[in-house]
Design a protein around this motif. Structure first.
Motif, PDB file in Angstrom:
ATOM      1  N   SER A   1      13.458 -27.635  -9.680  1.00  0.00           N
ATOM      2  CA  SER A   1      13.123 -27.411 -11.075  1.00  0.00           C
ATOM      3  C   SER A   1      11.674 -27.745 -11.398  1.00  0.00           C
ATOM      4  CB  SER A   1      14.060 -28.225 -11.974  1.00  0.00           C
ATOM      5  OG  SER A   1      14.016 -29.587 -11.619  1.00  0.00           O
ATOM      6  N   LEU A   2      11.025 -28.587 -10.584  1.00  0.00           N
ATOM      7  CA  LEU A   2       9.629 -28.903 -10.835  1.00  0.00           C
ATOM      8  C   LEU A   2       8.702 -27.758 -10.444  1.00  0.00           C
ATOM      9  CD1 LEU A   2       9.377 -32.632  -9.735  1.00  0.00           C
ATOM     10  CD2 LEU A   2       9.389 -31.706 -12.045  1.00  0.00           C
ATOM     11  N   GLY A   3       9.141 -26.931  -9.509  1.00  0.00           N
ATOM     12  CA  GLY A   3       8.285 -25.830  -9.105  1.00  0.00           C
ATOM     13  C   GLY A   3       8.657 -25.294  -7.740  1.00  0.00           C
ATOM     14  N   PHE A   4       7.851 -24.333  -7.282  1.00  0.00           N
ATOM     15  CA  PHE A   4       8.032 -23.748  -5.961  1.00  0.00           C
ATOM     16  C   PHE A   4       7.231 -24.551  -4.946  1.00  0.00           C
ATOM     17  CE2 PHE A   4       8.374 -19.871  -8.707  1.00  0.00           C
ATOM     18  CZ  PHE A   4       9.702 -19.594  -8.431  1.00  0.00           C
ATOM     19  N   ARG A   5       7.881 -24.984  -3.893  1.00  0.00           N
ATOM     20  CA  ARG A   5       7.165 -25.577  -2.770  1.00  0.00           C
ATOM     21  C   ARG A   5       6.872 -24.454  -1.782  1.00  0.00           C
ATOM     22  NH1 ARG A   5       6.761 -30.877  -3.086  1.00  0.00           N
ATOM     23  NH2 ARG A   5       8.190 -32.017  -4.436  1.00  0.00           N
ATOM     24  N   LEU A   6       5.594 -24.148  -1.612  1.00  0.00           N
ATOM     25  CA  LEU A   6       5.196 -22.997  -0.819  1.00  0.00           C
ATOM     26  C   LEU A   6       5.095 -23.393   0.655  1.00  0.00           C
ATOM     27  CD1 LEU A   6       2.490 -21.543  -3.216  1.00  0.00           C
ATOM     28  CD2 LEU A   6       4.915 -20.916  -3.031  1.00  0.00           C
ATOM     29  N   PRO A   7       5.906 -22.785   1.514  1.00  0.00           N
ATOM     30  CA  PRO A   7       5.920 -23.165   2.927  1.00  0.00           C
ATOM     31  C   PRO A   7       4.605 -22.851   3.625  1.00  0.00           C
ATOM     32  CG  PRO A   7       7.856 -21.866   2.316  1.00  0.00           C
ATOM     33  CD  PRO A   7       6.891 -21.762   1.185  1.00  0.00           C
ATOM     34  N   ARG A   8       4.470 -23.414   4.793  1.00  0.00           N
ATOM     35  CA  ARG A   8       3.343 -23.182   5.695  1.00  0.00           C
ATOM     36  C   ARG A   8       2.023 -23.692   5.134  1.00  0.00           C
ATOM     37  NH1 ARG A   8       4.643 -20.032  10.181  1.00  0.00           N
ATOM     38  NH2 ARG A   8       6.900 -20.081  10.449  1.00  0.00           N
ATOM     39  N   ALA A   9       1.976 -24.975   4.846  1.00  0.00           N
ATOM     40  CA  ALA A   9       0.753 -25.628   4.387  1.00  0.00           C
ATOM     41  C   ALA A   9      -0.316 -25.572   5.493  1.00  0.00           C
ATOM     42  CB  ALA A   9       1.072 -27.086   4.037  1.00  0.00           C
ATOM     43  N   PRO A  10      -1.590 -25.855   5.131  1.00  0.00           N
ATOM     44  CA  PRO A  10      -2.089 -26.241   3.808  1.00  0.00           C
ATOM     45  C   PRO A  10      -2.369 -25.043   2.906  1.00  0.00           C
ATOM     46  CG  PRO A  10      -3.850 -26.368   5.430  1.00  0.00           C
ATOM     47  CD  PRO A  10      -2.612 -26.011   6.189  1.00  0.00           C
ATOM     48  N   LEU A  11      -2.080 -25.229   1.628  1.00  0.00           N
ATOM     49  CA  LEU A  11      -2.285 -24.185   0.641  1.00  0.00           C
ATOM     50  C   LEU A  11      -3.764 -24.090   0.281  1.00  0.00           C
ATOM     51  CD1 LEU A  11      -1.129 -22.153  -1.454  1.00  0.00           C
ATOM     52  CD2 LEU A  11      -0.832 -24.103  -3.004  1.00  0.00           C
ATOM     53  N   ILE A  12      -4.301 -22.866   0.286  1.00  0.00           N
ATOM     54  CA  ILE A  12      -5.694 -22.629  -0.105  1.00  0.00           C
ATOM     55  C   ILE A  12      -5.771 -22.156  -1.551  1.00  0.00           C
ATOM     56  CG2 ILE A  12      -7.754 -21.226   0.291  1.00  0.00           C
ATOM     57  CD1 ILE A  12      -7.039 -21.131   3.226  1.00  0.00           C
ATOM     58  N   SER A  13      -5.004 -21.130  -1.886  1.00  0.00           N
ATOM     59  CA  SER A  13      -5.049 -20.598  -3.248  1.00  0.00           C
ATOM     60  C   SER A  13      -3.810 -19.755  -3.508  1.00  0.00           C
ATOM     61  CB  SER A  13      -6.307 -19.751  -3.475  1.00  0.00           C
ATOM     62  OG  SER A  13      -6.292 -18.605  -2.646  1.00  0.00           O
ATOM     63  N   VAL A  14      -3.460 -19.624  -4.782  1.00  0.00           N
ATOM     64  CA  VAL A  14      -2.370 -18.754  -5.210  1.00  0.00           C
ATOM     65  C   VAL A  14      -2.994 -17.481  -5.777  1.00  0.00           C
ATOM     66  CG1 VAL A  14      -0.433 -18.456  -6.795  1.00  0.00           C
ATOM     67  CG2 VAL A  14      -0.801 -20.661  -5.662  1.00  0.00           C
ATOM     68  N   SER A  15      -2.706 -16.357  -5.148  1.00  0.00           N
ATOM     69  CA  SER A  15      -3.296 -15.089  -5.582  1.00  0.00           C
ATOM     70  C   SER A  15      -2.642 -14.566  -6.846  1.00  0.00           C
ATOM     71  CB  SER A  15      -3.181 -14.045  -4.466  1.00  0.00           C
ATOM     72  OG  SER A  15      -3.771 -14.512  -3.276  1.00  0.00           O
ATOM     73  N   GLY A  16      -1.346 -14.790  -7.008  1.00  0.00           N
ATOM     74  CA  GLY A  16      -0.664 -14.313  -8.201  1.00  0.00           C
ATOM     75  C   GLY A  16       0.837 -14.465  -8.089  1.00  0.00           C
ATOM     76  N   ILE A  17       1.502 -14.420  -9.243  1.00  0.00           N
ATOM     77  CA  ILE A  17       2.956 -14.503  -9.314  1.00  0.00           C
ATOM     78  C   ILE A  17       3.462 -13.306 -10.123  1.00  0.00           C
ATOM     79  CG2 ILE A  17       4.935 -15.849 -10.116  1.00  0.00           C
ATOM     80  CD1 ILE A  17       3.303 -18.353  -9.799  1.00  0.00           C
ATOM     81  N   THR A  18       4.418 -12.591  -9.566  1.00  0.00           N
ATOM     82  CA  THR A  18       5.053 -11.492 -10.287  1.00  0.00           C
ATOM     83  C   THR A  18       6.549 -11.775 -10.409  1.00  0.00           C
ATOM     84  OG1 THR A  18       5.430 -10.208  -8.272  1.00  0.00           O
ATOM     85  CG2 THR A  18       3.361  -9.822  -9.448  1.00  0.00           C
TER      86      THR A  18
ATOM     87  N   LEU B   1       2.753 -12.818 -14.010  1.00  0.00           N
ATOM     88  CA  LEU B   1       2.777 -14.052 -14.784  1.00  0.00           C
ATOM     89  C   LEU B   1       1.360 -14.583 -14.963  1.00  0.00           C
ATOM     90  CD1 LEU B   1       4.667 -16.200 -16.087  1.00  0.00           C
ATOM     91  CD2 LEU B   1       4.518 -17.441 -13.912  1.00  0.00           C
ATOM     92  N   SER B   2       0.985 -14.885 -16.207  1.00  0.00           N
ATOM     93  CA  SER B   2      -0.335 -15.447 -16.476  1.00  0.00           C
ATOM     94  C   SER B   2      -0.471 -16.808 -15.797  1.00  0.00           C
ATOM     95  CB  SER B   2      -0.550 -15.594 -17.987  1.00  0.00           C
ATOM     96  OG  SER B   2      -1.723 -16.352 -18.251  1.00  0.00           O
ATOM     97  N   SER B   3      -1.655 -17.090 -15.263  1.00  0.00           N
ATOM     98  CA  SER B   3      -1.890 -18.370 -14.586  1.00  0.00           C
ATOM     99  C   SER B   3      -1.817 -19.552 -15.545  1.00  0.00           C
ATOM    100  CB  SER B   3      -3.259 -18.352 -13.893  1.00  0.00           C
ATOM    101  OG  SER B   3      -4.299 -18.114 -14.842  1.00  0.00           O
ATOM    102  N   SER B   4      -1.827 -19.290 -16.856  1.00  0.00           N
ATOM    103  CA  SER B   4      -1.716 -20.368 -17.833  1.00  0.00           C
ATOM    104  C   SER B   4      -0.316 -20.970 -17.858  1.00  0.00           C
ATOM    105  CB  SER B   4      -2.088 -19.868 -19.234  1.00  0.00           C
ATOM    106  OG  SER B   4      -1.180 -18.857 -19.661  1.00  0.00           O
ATOM    107  N   TYR B   5       0.647 -20.294 -17.252  1.00  0.00           N
ATOM    108  CA  TYR B   5       2.025 -20.773 -17.247  1.00  0.00           C
ATOM    109  C   TYR B   5       2.282 -21.813 -16.158  1.00  0.00           C
ATOM    110  CZ  TYR B   5       3.952 -17.446 -20.619  1.00  0.00           C
ATOM    111  OH  TYR B   5       4.252 -16.743 -21.762  1.00  0.00           O
ATOM    112  N   TYR B   6       1.408 -21.898 -15.170  1.00  0.00           N
ATOM    113  CA  TYR B   6       1.714 -22.781 -14.054  1.00  0.00           C
ATOM    114  C   TYR B   6       0.481 -23.551 -13.577  1.00  0.00           C
ATOM    115  CZ  TYR B   6      -0.142 -18.779 -11.361  1.00  0.00           C
ATOM    116  OH  TYR B   6      -0.933 -17.773 -10.885  1.00  0.00           O
TER     117      TYR B   6
END
Length: 311
Positions: free
Chosen positions: A83-100, A111-116
């Motif tokens: 519920s806190l969020g998505f844990r994105l596998p295969r670290a290390p994370l560099i950047s999030v390009s976008g969420i649809t 999804l606007s980046s202002s939401y997360y």
């Protein structure tokens, strides 16, 4: 009873280089001829993939697509663990390009980046709901939410802004966000910073604006020393500064070069890859008539310190 969180992971853009070179592997194997370079290269790629899977990591810059059936949520008031969020596998994370996501009408929305918010310091990286926001509703379908992101090793790069000669009215543009120097006022919401005296910029005020979680620059951290600010982007990003008479433009590309990624891969991982390549080179079949035994403190021992355990 809680719902089971399900996700899928797809590699969209594979790495364009490997953590070690053929020359590195040949030095480890004590090979001086070039007859089997292509074979050794294939062993390196296979070893890198094996290590990535064992460690739950991405070694060299790679674009991934994470898909889930819905946004993180509660089931009957009970936390389902995501519920806190998505844990994105295969670290290390560099950047999030976008969420649809697929909305209730079946239309794919961005999804606007202002939401997360994005946490690059945890492993795995975390995309969580921003303050005072609510995840949108999705259609009840498989893979309704998709997160595209860049992962891999890469050193942080820095640039310093010398603000000693900044005048009132001059602007600094960082990743498209404008910060304007004013004689007396510091307003974070309007990205304004004050000027101390006649020509010395108040670096602390500007750093406050840059680091503000709501109005500042995402993925960039500002530290102050006298009238200079050092900007540090998150791992894997490149940063450049272009000054002019009236404007200083700073940008980060969210792309790490192959050299930066390879240089940042831990030596324990590189050595484990060499050992795995050596094993496959000397033992080319799945069975052997030799009494082979594991070497103490070898591959898996090297990698355990780098392994991410997810429960």
């Amino acid at each position: 009873m809680t719902a089971t969180a399900r996700y899928s992971l797809q590699r969209l853009v594979p790495p364009t280089t490997e953590p070690i070179s053929v020359a590195d592997a040949k030095q480890h194997l004590r090979i001086v001829v070039n007859d089997e370079d292509t074979l050794i290269q294939s062993y390196i790629a296979a070893a890198r993939e094996w290590v990535e899977t064992f460690c739950n990591r991405t070694l060299v810059k790679t674009t991934w697509k994470y898909q889930a059936d819905c946004f993180p949520w509660y089931w009957n008031g009970i936390d389902d663990g995501y519920s806190l969020g998505f844990r994105l596998p295969r670290a290390p994370l560099i950047s999030v390009s976008g969420i649809t996501y697929v909305d209730e009408n079946g239309t794919t929305q961005t999804l606007s980046s202002s939401y997360y918010d994005t946490d690059y310091n945890t492993e795995p990286g975390l995309v969580s709901l921003a303050y005072n926001q609510t995840w949108p509703s999705t259609r009840a379908t498989r893979n309704a939410v998709a997160v595209t992101y860049l992962a891999g090793y890469g050193a942080r790069t820095k640039t310093r802004l010398d603000l000693a000669t900044v005048l009132a009215g001059q602007t600094i543009i960082i990743n498209g966000l404008t910060f304007t120097a004013h004689a007396t006022t510091t307003t974070v919401a309007n990205r304004e910073f004050s000027i101390s005296g006649t020509d010395s910029a108040d670096a602390t005020a500007l750093a406050t604006c840059i680091n503000d979680t709501t109005y500042g620059v995402p993925n960039v951290n500002a530290t102050v020393s006298s009238s200079r600010i050092t900007l540090t982007p998150y791992p894997g990003t490149d940063i450049t500064a272009t000054p002019s008479n009236s404007t200083i433009t700073v940008s980060t590309s969210y792309e790490c070069t192959a050299g930066e990624s390879v240089a940042a891969v831990p030596y324990t991982i590189k050595h484990a890859i060499k050992m795995l390549v050596g094993h496959w080179y000397l033992n080319r079949e799945s069975v052997s008539d030799l009494d082979l035994k594991p070497v103490p403190h070898a591959i898996e021992t090297l990698l355990w310190s780098e392994r991410i355990l997810e429960f």
